[in-house]
Design a protein around this motif. Structure first.
Motif, PDB file in Angstrom:
ATOM      1  N   SER A 194       3.845   7.360   5.944  1.00  0.00           N
ATOM      2  CA  SER A 194       4.375   7.084   7.271  1.00  0.00           C
ATOM      3  C   SER A 194       4.897   8.379   7.868  1.00  0.00           C
ATOM      4  O   SER A 194       5.401   9.250   7.160  1.00  0.00           O
ATOM      5  CB  SER A 194       5.511   6.061   7.182  1.00  0.00           C
ATOM      6  OG  SER A 194       6.174   5.941   8.422  1.00  0.00           O
ATOM      7  N   GLY A 614       2.399   2.997   0.414  1.00  0.00           N
ATOM      8  CA  GLY A 614       1.466   2.194   1.187  1.00  0.00           C
ATOM      9  C   GLY A 614       0.552   1.350   0.323  1.00  0.00           C
ATOM     10  O   GLY A 614      -0.063   1.853  -0.622  1.00  0.00           O
ATOM     11  N   SER A 615       0.442   0.076   0.634  1.00  0.00           N
ATOM     12  CA  SER A 615      -0.347  -0.834  -0.191  1.00  0.00           C
ATOM     13  C   SER A 615      -1.821  -0.476  -0.129  1.00  0.00           C
ATOM     14  O   SER A 615      -2.300   0.181   0.797  1.00  0.00           O
ATOM     15  CB  SER A 615      -0.153  -2.286   0.280  1.00  0.00           C
ATOM     16  OG  SER A 615      -0.820  -2.500   1.515  1.00  0.00           O
ATOM     17  N   LYS A 617      -4.208  -2.387   0.518  1.00  0.00           N
ATOM     18  CA  LYS A 617      -4.838  -2.996   1.690  1.00  0.00           C
ATOM     19  C   LYS A 617      -4.660  -2.110   2.914  1.00  0.00           C
ATOM     20  O   LYS A 617      -5.593  -1.934   3.710  1.00  0.00           O
ATOM     21  CB  LYS A 617      -4.243  -4.380   1.951  1.00  0.00           C
ATOM     22  CG  LYS A 617      -4.958  -5.150   3.050  1.00  0.00           C
ATOM     23  CD  LYS A 617      -4.478  -6.590   3.129  1.00  0.00           C
ATOM     24  CE  LYS A 617      -5.279  -7.394   4.146  1.00  0.00           C
ATOM     25  NZ  LYS A 617      -4.862  -8.811   4.185  1.00  0.00           N
ATOM     26  N   GLU A 618      -3.473  -1.533   3.061  1.00  0.00           N
ATOM     27  CA  GLU A 618      -3.250  -0.604   4.164  1.00  0.00           C
ATOM     28  C   GLU A 618      -4.169   0.602   4.050  1.00  0.00           C
ATOM     29  O   GLU A 618      -4.797   1.027   5.027  1.00  0.00           O
ATOM     30  CB  GLU A 618      -1.793  -0.135   4.160  1.00  0.00           C
ATOM     31  CG  GLU A 618      -0.771  -1.212   4.473  1.00  0.00           C
ATOM     32  CD  GLU A 618       0.651  -0.705   4.319  1.00  0.00           C
ATOM     33  OE1 GLU A 618       1.505  -1.127   5.095  1.00  0.00           O
ATOM     34  OE2 GLU A 618       0.903   0.126   3.419  1.00  0.00           O
ATOM     35  N   ASP A 660      -1.382  -6.352  -1.083  1.00  0.00           N
ATOM     36  CA  ASP A 660      -0.618  -6.036   0.126  1.00  0.00           C
ATOM     37  C   ASP A 660       0.855  -6.361  -0.032  1.00  0.00           C
ATOM     38  O   ASP A 660       1.485  -6.887   0.886  1.00  0.00           O
ATOM     39  CB  ASP A 660      -1.197  -6.785   1.328  1.00  0.00           C
ATOM     40  CG  ASP A 660      -0.711  -6.213   2.650  1.00  0.00           C
ATOM     41  OD1 ASP A 660      -0.462  -4.998   2.708  1.00  0.00           O
ATOM     42  OD2 ASP A 660      -0.566  -6.980   3.623  1.00  0.00           O
ATOM     43  N   SER A 683       4.201  -5.925   2.634  1.00  0.00           N
ATOM     44  CA  SER A 683       4.211  -4.508   2.993  1.00  0.00           C
ATOM     45  C   SER A 683       4.853  -4.265   4.351  1.00  0.00           C
ATOM     46  O   SER A 683       5.384  -3.177   4.598  1.00  0.00           O
ATOM     47  CB  SER A 683       2.778  -3.966   2.990  1.00  0.00           C
ATOM     48  OG  SER A 683       1.976  -4.644   3.943  1.00  0.00           O
ATOM     49  N   ALA A 684       4.823  -5.268   5.217  1.00  0.00           N
ATOM     50  CA  ALA A 684       5.410  -5.098   6.553  1.00  0.00           C
ATOM     51  C   ALA A 684       6.910  -4.873   6.504  1.00  0.00           C
ATOM     52  O   ALA A 684       7.504  -4.411   7.485  1.00  0.00           O
ATOM     53  CB  ALA A 684       5.097  -6.328   7.412  1.00  0.00           C
TER      54      ALA A 684
END
Length: 717
Positions: A194, A614-615, A617-618, A660, A683-684
């Protein structure tokens, strides 16, 4: 007397008393603010054994930061420190960044100890927070063992809500296993980190490696001070401080303690555009790790031993622990000794890695349909140095130089690389694609087209293009998204030809130790700590008729930087465990930022998600979009939207997958079974700081899934 106090004064008195009691200071100590000035990273412990444990602190004098600091260490069986087992002074040396590691010996088995450090200055005593640790049970004790395993705690723009949740649970743990990526060496690599929220700034950025340009630019740690900054910054986080204060840690490293996807002292940032062998940088990374991680480096002796005073590099970090009759824990190192990735990042897609004479050695052992496919025109190749093919070599060389210049190479280097790679055996699958692309330009310019090279009569072999390599420099087709069946065959052939050197992930000494320890251990469970995941991650697109591009309608390994990149060694080692009839072997892993419970060739494996990184899926979503596929495409749907289902479909050994979520796993073993509880948060939520919210808010975001491992089988509890 009560009425003589104003309400404000009374509350101040209550706060002062509270600060001197549980997990705090005695009445001759100062406030926590003053304590943080002298002990800014708090305390931690690690590597518990029946008679010893390692205690850590960083002690600085804010008025004389460059001087050594005399530190007093007290260890007690009582939280009030009324029964001391150690009261001794040590020196936190400036040469070790004021980090002090003390191995305390002659302790009692399976006993809770409390410890604190203090400094005296101008008649005042400044004390650290009180830490709590626990020694291992004796080898003959038949007791259950409970611990947490976790990995990947990227600090950049993320928060340690998973550690906060563990603190809420207040589990009665014997220890915590951390599986690697304790720090991340970069300050904001937008490809996986990020760029918003909290970050890290190096105190000496001029000594760091500058990566990227403009708004996407960031730094990577290079100097000793850079790596120290990463640990110091991360360990100011209150959640990780409290977890360290409460539990002993057993830690191994993965790649980001040095450099992403590294092998030995070689980095991969430029995908081999330049030589990235960085011995001094690796040495700096190890030095900071040894300073800040509460690890026993094999220091021997009685009493209390200052480990930093005796440690030297290279230091062996693979080691084993025994926790009573029920657990032998084997901590491995899967980064230091491994060879280069099998497919070079700068590999020319057309280069034939397995020529016909090598392929012929294994063809008779393969199923008839596979033999037929490998003898088809798709695998045809020619020697581009044959005089008759000189015009084609000139075209390929010109295209190579053009692409190399676009990748940032100089004219001189591009020419030298072209001479190196555009030679010898080249696959027609790739050569004729380049020719076709050049022909489009020639026809548009009014020139005649160059005919494709016919495959009739040509030899057959395996090229990097057959394994998914499409560009000159890059991770796609080398470390990520690699065609599985061709890669497996290529790996096996190279393994045989090198007597195993191409997949020697453990190194000779470590593998001998691992095999012997696993075979001889009599504990109920033999758990291998592997920083990289054992669970095979495959995207099975070969039967997906809705994928329009035939070149994508294949089965792909997602990541061959993990165990999937060592397929021959993996199967060989798992076979050894089966043939040796090792009772209750179990792998626990991290690295991949996903949760897995699977059985791989008869051996159960559990993979913890990332604490905050970060997962998968991301990351898969970014990769697929970066490759040019929209979020509405069938490729995106199979790989990203239906990630869990796709991975489970391709690996029948998977009984649970979540790609995720963040979190950790609580694992308890006894004489007959292992009980695993995955604690997961979406993850959000990772970019939200739940330490500023009510406990109930964080609790509501977590879910728990339980599994039981018994006799090599994993079932939902």
């Amino acid at each position: 007397m009560f009425d003589r106090f104003k309400r404000r004064s009374f509350l101040q008195a209550v706060v002062a008393v509270a600060a001197t009691t549980a997990f705090g200071c005695s009445d001759d100590e100062t406030s926590s603010d003053a304590s943080e000035k002298y002990f800014p990273q708090s305390v931690c412990s690690g590597d518990p054994r029946p008679d010893s444990v390692v205690l850590w602190v960083r002690a600085v004098d804010p008025d004389n930061a460059g001087a050594d600091t005399t530190v007093r260490l007290e260890v007690s069986t009582s939280e009030s420190f009324s029964s001391l087992v150690l009261d001794q002074s040590f020196t936190a040396r400036a040469s070790f960044d004021h980090a002090l590691k003390v191995k305390v010996t002659n302790l009692s088995a399976r006993t809770t100890y409390y410890y604190r450090f203090s400094v005296d200055k101008a008649g005042q005593r400044f004390s650290s927070a009180t830490g709590r640790t626990r020694t291992a049970p004796n080898a003959t004790d038949d007791v259950p063992v409970k611990f947490v395993f976790a990995s990947c705690q990227d600090y950049i723009g993320r928060y340690y809500n998973a550690w906060q949740r563990l603190l809420q649970l207040n589990e009665d743990l014997d220890f915590v296993v951390f599986l690697g990526d304790y720090i991340y060496e970069t300050t904001g690599d937008a490809t996986f980190q990020s760029v918003d929220g909290r970050g890290v700034a190096f105190s000496e950025p001029e000594k760091a490696l500058r990566q990227g340009t403009g708004l996407t630019g960031f730094y990577a740690a290079n100097s000793l001070s850079n790596y120290r900054d990463l640990y110091k910054n991360l360990r100011t986080d209150k959640m990780i401080q409290r977890v360290h204060e409460r539990y002993a840690f057993i830690i191994t490293w993965d790649d980001h303690e040095f450099s992403d996807d590294c092998w030995g002292d070689v980095a991969t940032y430029t995908d081999e555009r330049v030589d990235e062998k960085q011995t001094e940088r690796r040495r700096n990374a190890e030095q900071a790790f040894f300073e800040y991680i509460p690890m026993d480096h094999g220091a021997s002796g009685a009493g209390a031993i200052d480990i930093n005073a005796v440690v030297s590099q290279p230091t062996r970090i693979f080691r084993d622990f025994e926790f009573g009759r029920n657990l032998k824990l084997l901590v491995t190192d899967t980064r230091t000794y491994r060879p280069d990735h099998l497919i070079p990042e700068d590999g020319y897609p057309g280069t034939v890695a397995v020529p016909q004479e090598q392929l012929n050695l294994v063809l008779p052992t393969l199923p008839a349909p596979v033999q037929a496919q490998l003898q088809s025109d798709m695998f045809a190749y020619v020697d581009i140095d044959v005089p008759a093919l000189t015009p084609y070599k000139q075209v390929l060389t010109a295209v190579y130089v053009q692409q190399a210049l676009a990748a940032g190479l100089t004219q001189e280097d591009a020419g030298a690389r072209a001479a190196q790679w555009v030679s010898g055996n080249l696959a027609l699958l790739y050569v004729n694609q380049v020719v076709a692309a050049v022909n489009q330009q020639r026809v548009a310019a009014g020139e005649s087209a160059i005919p494709a090279i016919p495959a009739a009569g040509a030899s057959r072999g395996l090229a990097y293009a057959h394994m998914g390599k499409t560009g000159l420099f890059g991770m796609q087709g080398s470390r990520y998204v690699v065609v599985k069946p061709i890669f497996d065959l290529f790996a096996a052939i190279k393994y045989m030809g090198s007597q195993g050197a191409t997949e020697n992930i453990f190194g000779t000494e470590q593998e001998a130790w691992l095999r012997q320890t696993m075979a001889e251990a009599t504990n109920a469970w033999k758990i291998v700590v592997s920083s990289i995941s054992l669970t095979s991650m495959v995207f099975q697109l070969s039967d997906k008729l809705d994928v329009p591009d035939l070149t994508l309608r294949q089965d792909f390994y997602f990541n061959v930087d993990q165990w999937d990149g060592f397929p021959t060694k993996k199967q060989e080692f798992l076979k050894f465990l089966r043939d040796s009839q090792v009772r209750n072997p179990l792998f626990i892993s991290g690295d991949i930022h996903a949760s897995f419970a699977s059985v791989e060739s008869g051996i159960p494996a559990l993979t913890a998600p990332g604490i905050s990184s970060g997962s998968i899926k991301e990351l898969a979503g970014l990769a697929v979009i970066g490759a040019g596929f929209s979020s509405g495409s069938t490729v995106y749907r199979h790989i990203v939207t239906n990630l869990n289902e796709s991975l489970a479909e391709a690996n029948p050994g998977i009984s649970f997958v979540d790609g995720d979520a963040h979190g950790f796993v609580v694992l308890e073993v006894n004489g007959t079974e292992a009980k695993a509880a995955f604690h997961l948060i979406p993850s959000a939520e990772v970019a939200k700081d739940y330490s500023l919210r009510q406990d109930g808010e964080l609790t509501s975001k977590f879910k728990r899934l339980d599994f039981v491992v018994r006799d090599g089988v994993i079932t939902a509890a």
